[in-house]
Enzyme design. Structure first.
Site, PDB file in Angstrom:
ATOM      1  N   ARG A  52       3.902  31.396 -84.521  1.00  0.00           N
ATOM      2  CA  ARG A  52       4.429  30.018 -84.552  1.00  0.00           C
ATOM      3  C   ARG A  52       5.190  29.722 -83.260  1.00  0.00           C
ATOM      4  O   ARG A  52       5.107  28.635 -82.709  1.00  0.00           O
ATOM      5  CB  ARG A  52       5.342  29.785 -85.770  1.00  0.00           C
ATOM      6  CG  ARG A  52       6.145  28.491 -85.659  1.00  0.00           C
ATOM      7  CD  ARG A  52       6.749  27.983 -86.964  1.00  0.00           C
ATOM      8  NE  ARG A  52       7.321  29.023 -87.792  1.00  0.00           N
ATOM      9  CZ  ARG A  52       8.473  29.642 -87.539  1.00  0.00           C
ATOM     10  NH1 ARG A  52       9.187  29.347 -86.475  1.00  0.00           N
ATOM     11  NH2 ARG A  52       8.904  30.588 -88.344  1.00  0.00           N
ATOM     12  N   TYR A 104      -0.313   2.348 -81.258  1.00  0.00           N
ATOM     13  CA  TYR A 104      -1.164   3.003 -82.260  1.00  0.00           C
ATOM     14  C   TYR A 104      -0.530   2.888 -83.655  1.00  0.00           C
ATOM     15  O   TYR A 104       0.681   3.098 -83.806  1.00  0.00           O
ATOM     16  CB  TYR A 104      -1.351   4.478 -81.862  1.00  0.00           C
ATOM     17  CG  TYR A 104      -2.124   5.285 -82.873  1.00  0.00           C
ATOM     18  CD1 TYR A 104      -3.497   5.100 -83.030  1.00  0.00           C
ATOM     19  CD2 TYR A 104      -1.486   6.214 -83.674  1.00  0.00           C
ATOM     20  CE1 TYR A 104      -4.203   5.829 -83.977  1.00  0.00           C
ATOM     21  CE2 TYR A 104      -2.190   6.946 -84.620  1.00  0.00           C
ATOM     22  CZ  TYR A 104      -3.551   6.744 -84.757  1.00  0.00           C
ATOM     23  OH  TYR A 104      -4.239   7.468 -85.695  1.00  0.00           O
ATOM     24  N   ASP A 177       1.752   7.140 -74.037  1.00  0.00           N
ATOM     25  CA  ASP A 177       0.612   7.668 -74.791  1.00  0.00           C
ATOM     26  C   ASP A 177      -0.639   7.388 -73.959  1.00  0.00           C
ATOM     27  O   ASP A 177      -1.056   6.241 -73.812  1.00  0.00           O
ATOM     28  CB  ASP A 177       0.538   6.988 -76.170  1.00  0.00           C
ATOM     29  CG  ASP A 177      -0.561   7.567 -77.043  1.00  0.00           C
ATOM     30  OD1 ASP A 177      -1.532   8.129 -76.501  1.00  0.00           O
ATOM     31  OD2 ASP A 177      -0.465   7.441 -78.279  1.00  0.00           O
TER      32      ASP A 177
HETATM   33  C1  LIG Z   1      -5.444   8.985 -82.716  1.00  0.00           C
HETATM   34  C2  LIG Z   1      -4.276   8.534 -81.925  1.00  0.00           C
HETATM   35  C3  LIG Z   1      -2.983   9.052 -82.179  1.00  0.00           C
HETATM   36  C4  LIG Z   1      -2.701  10.010 -83.319  1.00  0.00           C
HETATM   37  O1  LIG Z   1      -3.305  11.225 -83.107  1.00  0.00           O
HETATM   38  P1  LIG Z   1      -3.797  12.223 -84.309  1.00  0.00           P
HETATM   39  O2  LIG Z   1      -4.323  13.385 -83.551  1.00  0.00           O
HETATM   40  O3  LIG Z   1      -4.825  11.472 -85.099  1.00  0.00           O
HETATM   41  O4  LIG Z   1      -2.576  12.524 -85.117  1.00  0.00           O
HETATM   42  C5  LIG Z   1      -1.946   8.616 -81.369  1.00  0.00           C
HETATM   43  N1  LIG Z   1      -2.148   7.723 -80.372  1.00  0.00           N
HETATM   44  C6  LIG Z   1      -3.371   7.209 -80.117  1.00  0.00           C
HETATM   45  C7  LIG Z   1      -3.523   6.205 -79.021  1.00  0.00           C
HETATM   46  C8  LIG Z   1      -4.464   7.584 -80.882  1.00  0.00           C
HETATM   47  O5  LIG Z   1      -5.661   7.043 -80.628  1.00  0.00           O
END
Ligand SMILES: *Cc1c(COP(=O)(O)O)cnc(C)c1O
Length: 390
Positions: A52, A104, A177
């Site tokens: 972990r 998102y 992001d």
């Molecule tokens: C899919 C997505 C997430 C979340 O990711 P997961 O791996 O599904 O938890 C966050 N930000 C964006 C822009 C995404 O497309």
């Protein structure tokens, strides 16, 4: 393999984090052991103690992601959402965050239904740059942006946001992001972001067979804080998933370039079609933020995501999305195969209609995740589906 500071993207994608084991294996084996031998108490044989806390496969992936994002440090999590959760958990109680409006859905949900129960309040705005000076409070600790946004593909000038935020208060963290572009098309840390995050489930793994999240940063203090939480929370990927995501990442540059070339052809075709109301694609010179795309995206490429409004409303959108042969009707994105969806009733179905439409998500909006099939076959598929549905 030693990576040189002068190594370019593809070289780093193939060689960063690729370490040769005692057998000389060219590809790292999957290390499933949960624990590692110690020769005396607190004297582990190598650098690992318990899986972990750290594991060879996760470590390799983290090193590769950091290299591709021009960051010093990388961390991997069990999903993109877990990555978001750990970053928001790192904020002290009573903090304030500012987020871009059409973030998102899962991130919006975490801000509004989880982080607030731990005393972190969030303000959302669609005019981030203009509104920042009015929105920052004494307790503002973090600004969260996503570029391009989902599904309307608005592009935000990261450098401008970074300069504006840091001028107000250099302590405020800027998180980007970067899922929709991948590290191949853009590197937010070089534009002044403190942390870049990805749902590696999408382009980084790229084969629609792993759910995983990553982040990269240049700050040692941030890295240590987030790594502490990664271990404390335990939201870590399995060695197998880390290994798969690392394998996927090695072809990121080839996949993303081809997806962007395919998407450009499709976006150009849709723009010409009289069966289409409007097209949003950051790679088109007519995109409202194309000046930002040119300085923020590699070779001004628009990525693999397109959204467009079809003539004939929700009915035409439903017909179109069930008439394609190669584009599969499914949520998610960033894989080798082409997908499509209707955000209003699928990924964004939980958002009230007036709010949804305020950010451009109408019932007739279709989102494409363009894969890396042959361009001509994808174009023919789009054409025939438009012909039968409008
Ligand atoms: C899919 C997505 C997430 C979340 O990711 P997961 O791996 O599904 O938890 C966050 N930000 C964006 C822009 C995404 O497309």
């Amino acid at each position: 393999m030693t990576i040189l500071p002068t190594d370019r993207f593809a070289t780093k994608a193939i060689h960063a984090g690729a370490h040769v084991d005692v057998h000389g294996s060219v590809i790292e084996p999957i290390s499933l052991s949960t624990t590692f031998k110690q020769t005396a108490p607190a004297q582990p044989v190598g650098q690992y103690e318990y899986s972990r806390s750290q594991n060879p496969n996760r470590h390799n992936l983290e090193e590769a992601v950091a290299a591709l994002e021009n960051g010093k440090y990388g961390l991997a999590f069990s999903s993109g959402s877990a990555t978001t959760a750990v970053i928001l958990q790192s904020l002290p109680q009573g903090s304030h965050a500012i987020s871009i409006g059409d973030v998102y859905g899962g991130t919006h949900r975490y801000f509004t239904k989880v982080a607030n129960t731990h005393g972190v309040e969030t303000t959302f705005t669609n005019e981030l740059v203009e509104q920042l000076p009015n929105l920052v409070k004494d307790n503002t600790k973090l600004v969260w942006i996503e570029s391009p946004t989902n599904p309307t593909l608005k592009v935000t000038d990261i450098q401008l946001v970074a300069n504006t935020v840091k001028k107000i208060n250099p302590e405020i963290l800027l998180v980007v992001d970067n899922t929709f572009l991948s590290p191949y098309l853009s590197n937010p840390l070089t534009f002044g972001a403190d942390i870049v995050v990805h749902s590696a489930t999408k382009y980084i793994n790229g084969h629609s067979d792993v759910v995983l999240g990553v982040l990269a940063t240049n700050s040692k203090a941030l890295y240590e804080r987030l790594q502490f939480l990664q271990n404390a929370v335990g939201a870590i990927p399995s060695p197998f998933d880390a290994w798969l995501a690392h394998r996927g990442l090695k072809t990121l540059h080839l996949r993303v370039r081809q997806a962007a070339l395919n998407a450009t052809k499709i976006a150009e075709f849709l723009t010409q079609s009289d069966k289409v109301v409007s097209v949003s694609y950051p790679g088109l010179s007519t995109h409202p933020n194309y000046d930002v795309v040119k300085k923020q995206h590699r070779d001004a490429l628009g990525g693999g995501m397109i959204s467009f409004r079809i003539k004939g409303g929700a009915e035409a959108a439903a017909k179109f999305t069930s008439s394609t042969r190669l584009f599969t009707l499914a949520e998610s994105l960033g894989g080798i195969e082409s997908l499509l969806e209707v955000p209003a009733v699928m990924t964004h179905g939980g958002i009230p209609k007036d709010q949804r439409e305020a950010s451009g998500v109408y019932d007739d909006l279709i989102r494409l995740s363009v894969g890396i099939e042959d361009t001509e076959d994808l174009l023919a598929d789009i054409k025939q589906a438009l012909d039968v549905s409008v």
